[in-house]
Each structure stands twice: as structure tokens, then as C-alpha cells.
Write a protein that holds these residues in place. Sequence first.
Motif, PDB file in Angstrom:
ATOM      1  N   LEU A  56       0.825  -1.216   0.000  1.00 18.05           N
ATOM      2  CA  LEU A  56       0.000   0.000   0.000  1.00 18.05           C
ATOM      3  C   LEU A  56       0.853   1.257   0.000  1.00 18.05           C
ATOM      4  CD1 LEU A  56      -2.907  -0.923   2.426  1.00 18.05           C
ATOM      5  CD2 LEU A  56      -3.111  -0.352  -0.006  1.00 18.05           C
ATOM      6  N   ALA A  57       1.890   1.263   0.802  1.00 16.64           N
ATOM      7  CA  ALA A  57       2.769   2.440   0.848  1.00 16.64           C
ATOM      8  C   ALA A  57       3.373   2.696  -0.524  1.00 16.64           C
ATOM      9  CB  ALA A  57       3.859   2.240   1.892  1.00 16.64           C
ATOM     10  N   ASP A  58       3.857   1.635  -1.161  1.00 18.28           N
ATOM     11  CA  ASP A  58       4.455   1.780  -2.495  1.00 18.28           C
ATOM     12  C   ASP A  58       3.418   2.224  -3.522  1.00 18.28           C
ATOM     13  OD1 ASP A  58       6.883   0.955  -1.431  1.00 18.28           O
ATOM     14  OD2 ASP A  58       6.696  -1.111  -2.189  1.00 18.28           O
ATOM     15  N   LEU A  59       2.256   1.609  -3.489  1.00 13.72           N
ATOM     16  CA  LEU A  59       1.215   1.927  -4.464  1.00 13.72           C
ATOM     17  C   LEU A  59       0.745   3.366  -4.344  1.00 13.72           C
ATOM     18  CD1 LEU A  59      -0.865  -1.353  -4.145  1.00 13.72           C
ATOM     19  CD2 LEU A  59       0.299  -0.566  -6.227  1.00 13.72           C
ATOM     20  N   LEU A  60       0.556   3.836  -3.116  1.00 14.62           N
ATOM     21  CA  LEU A  60       0.029   5.189  -2.923  1.00 14.62           C
ATOM     22  C   LEU A  60       1.076   6.274  -3.122  1.00 14.62           C
ATOM     23  CD1 LEU A  60      -2.406   4.489   0.029  1.00 14.62           C
ATOM     24  CD2 LEU A  60      -3.007   5.040  -2.344  1.00 14.62           C
ATOM     25  N   SER A  61       2.343   5.897  -3.076  1.00 15.20           N
ATOM     26  CA  SER A  61       3.384   6.894  -3.321  1.00 15.20           C
ATOM     27  C   SER A  61       3.775   6.961  -4.795  1.00 15.20           C
ATOM     28  CB  SER A  61       4.621   6.598  -2.463  1.00 15.20           C
ATOM     29  OG  SER A  61       5.216   5.385  -2.864  1.00 15.20           O
ATOM     30  N   ALA A  62       3.223   6.080  -5.594  1.00 20.10           N
ATOM     31  CA  ALA A  62       3.522   6.080  -7.030  1.00 20.10           C
ATOM     32  C   ALA A  62       2.917   7.307  -7.696  1.00 20.10           C
ATOM     33  CB  ALA A  62       2.985   4.812  -7.680  1.00 20.10           C
ATOM     34  N   ARG A  63       3.546   7.706  -8.765  1.00 27.43           N
ATOM     35  CA  ARG A  63       3.054   8.871  -9.504  1.00 27.43           C
ATOM     36  C   ARG A  63       1.641   8.620 -10.038  1.00 27.43           C
ATOM     37  NH1 ARG A  63       6.787  12.162 -13.579  1.00 27.43           N
ATOM     38  NH2 ARG A  63       5.474  14.012 -13.648  1.00 27.43           N
ATOM     39  N   SER A  64       1.448   7.423 -10.572  1.00 24.55           N
ATOM     40  CA  SER A  64       0.137   7.015 -11.061  1.00 24.55           C
ATOM     41  C   SER A  64      -0.332   5.846 -10.205  1.00 24.55           C
ATOM     42  CB  SER A  64       0.243   6.597 -12.534  1.00 24.55           C
ATOM     43  OG  SER A  64      -0.998   6.149 -12.995  1.00 24.55           O
ATOM     44  N   ALA A 124     -12.516   4.611  -0.899  1.00 30.38           N
ATOM     45  CA  ALA A 124     -11.800   5.719  -1.545  1.00 30.38           C
ATOM     46  C   ALA A 124     -11.117   5.248  -2.819  1.00 30.38           C
ATOM     47  CB  ALA A 124     -10.769   6.309  -0.579  1.00 30.38           C
ATOM     48  N   SER A 125     -10.592   4.037  -2.794  1.00 28.05           N
ATOM     49  CA  SER A 125      -9.923   3.490  -3.962  1.00 28.05           C
ATOM     50  C   SER A 125     -10.912   3.212  -5.094  1.00 28.05           C
ATOM     51  CB  SER A 125      -9.185   2.203  -3.578  1.00 28.05           C
ATOM     52  OG  SER A 125      -8.536   1.649  -4.692  1.00 28.05           O
ATOM     53  N   LEU A 126     -12.078   2.731  -4.744  1.00 31.37           N
ATOM     54  CA  LEU A 126     -13.084   2.424  -5.766  1.00 31.37           C
ATOM     55  C   LEU A 126     -13.537   3.670  -6.523  1.00 31.37           C
ATOM     56  CD1 LEU A 126     -15.224  -0.259  -3.892  1.00 31.37           C
ATOM     57  CD2 LEU A 126     -13.658  -0.621  -5.831  1.00 31.37           C
ATOM     58  N   ILE A 127     -13.543   4.816  -5.855  1.00 31.41           N
ATOM     59  CA  ILE A 127     -13.912   6.060  -6.550  1.00 31.41           C
ATOM     60  C   ILE A 127     -12.675   6.806  -7.049  1.00 31.41           C
ATOM     61  CG2 ILE A 127     -16.122   6.296  -5.368  1.00 31.41           C
ATOM     62  CD1 ILE A 127     -14.808   8.477  -3.609  1.00 31.41           C
ATOM     63  N   GLN A 128     -11.518   6.193  -6.845  1.00 31.18           N
ATOM     64  CA  GLN A 128     -10.221   6.713  -7.317  1.00 31.18           C
ATOM     65  C   GLN A 128      -9.950   8.138  -6.830  1.00 31.18           C
ATOM     66  OE1 GLN A 128      -9.777   6.011 -11.525  1.00 31.18           O
ATOM     67  NE2 GLN A 128     -10.103   3.817 -11.286  1.00 31.18           N
ATOM     68  N   ASP A 129     -10.164   8.339  -5.549  1.00 29.68           N
ATOM     69  CA  ASP A 129      -9.920   9.629  -4.903  1.00 29.68           C
ATOM     70  C   ASP A 129      -8.602   9.533  -4.143  1.00 29.68           C
ATOM     71  OD1 ASP A 129      -9.823  11.849  -3.214  1.00 29.68           O
ATOM     72  OD2 ASP A 129     -11.960  11.761  -2.726  1.00 29.68           O
ATOM     73  N   LYS A 130      -7.550  10.070  -4.738  1.00 28.41           N
ATOM     74  CA  LYS A 130      -6.217   9.920  -4.163  1.00 28.41           C
ATOM     75  C   LYS A 130      -6.113  10.548  -2.775  1.00 28.41           C
ATOM     76  CE  LYS A 130      -1.349  10.118  -4.831  1.00 28.41           C
ATOM     77  NZ  LYS A 130      -0.249   9.997  -5.708  1.00 28.41           N
TER      78      LYS A 130
END
Length: 108
Positions: free
Chosen positions: A19-27, A62-68
Motif C-alpha cells: 500500500l505504501a508503495d502503491l500510494l506513493s507512485a506517480r500514477s 476511496a480506492s473504488l472512486i479513485q480519490d487519491k
Amino acid sequence: MMNVIDNFLSDGDNSMRDLADLLSARSVDYTKVTTAAHLIKGGGNSLGGCRVVAAARALINASLIQDKQSCETSYEWVVNEYYHFRDKLRTLYQMERAIAHSESRRRG
């Protein structure tokens, strides 16, 4: 029960790193965020970690609605609840091992 706790501890730590890696990614790959959050939610649910489950559910939503921004806020909640729960489980696990060791010494 101890196997379930052991699996939760190892799998949960991996999911938290993911999760940390995924959420810190640019996309952000929201599908992978959802998957990792589901794993944490499932583990928390199987062990009675209601607060972990609630936090993971918020992250999934939050992920399902793609709200970063909401994902980041929910992720912080997941971090707090997961590590608090993990520490309690580790203590329980250590106590159980000490009891089992004490009983085996007493018997043998």
C-alpha cells in the motif's frame, strides 16, 4: 488460532508495504490498492480487528472512486489501526508461546 495470527502478521506487513508503495507512485493503481486493502480487511475481520476492518473499508471505498486524497487519508487511518492491532497480536502470540513452553517444561 496461532497460525491465523502468524499469517496475519506476515501477510499484513507485506500488504502494508504494498500500500505504501502503491500510494506513493506517480500514477496510483487503484485496483491493486483495493486488493491490498481487502487483504488487510479480511485478516482483521478473521481476528476481530474491528477498527482495522473499518479503516480498510474506508480505504477500499476511496480506492473504488479513485480519490487519491481520500486514499491517503484512509491509508493513514489503516496504518494507525493496523500497527496498533499488530502490536497487540504480537503480545498475545508471545504470551501463548511462553505458556506452551512452560507447560512442555512442566510435563517433561
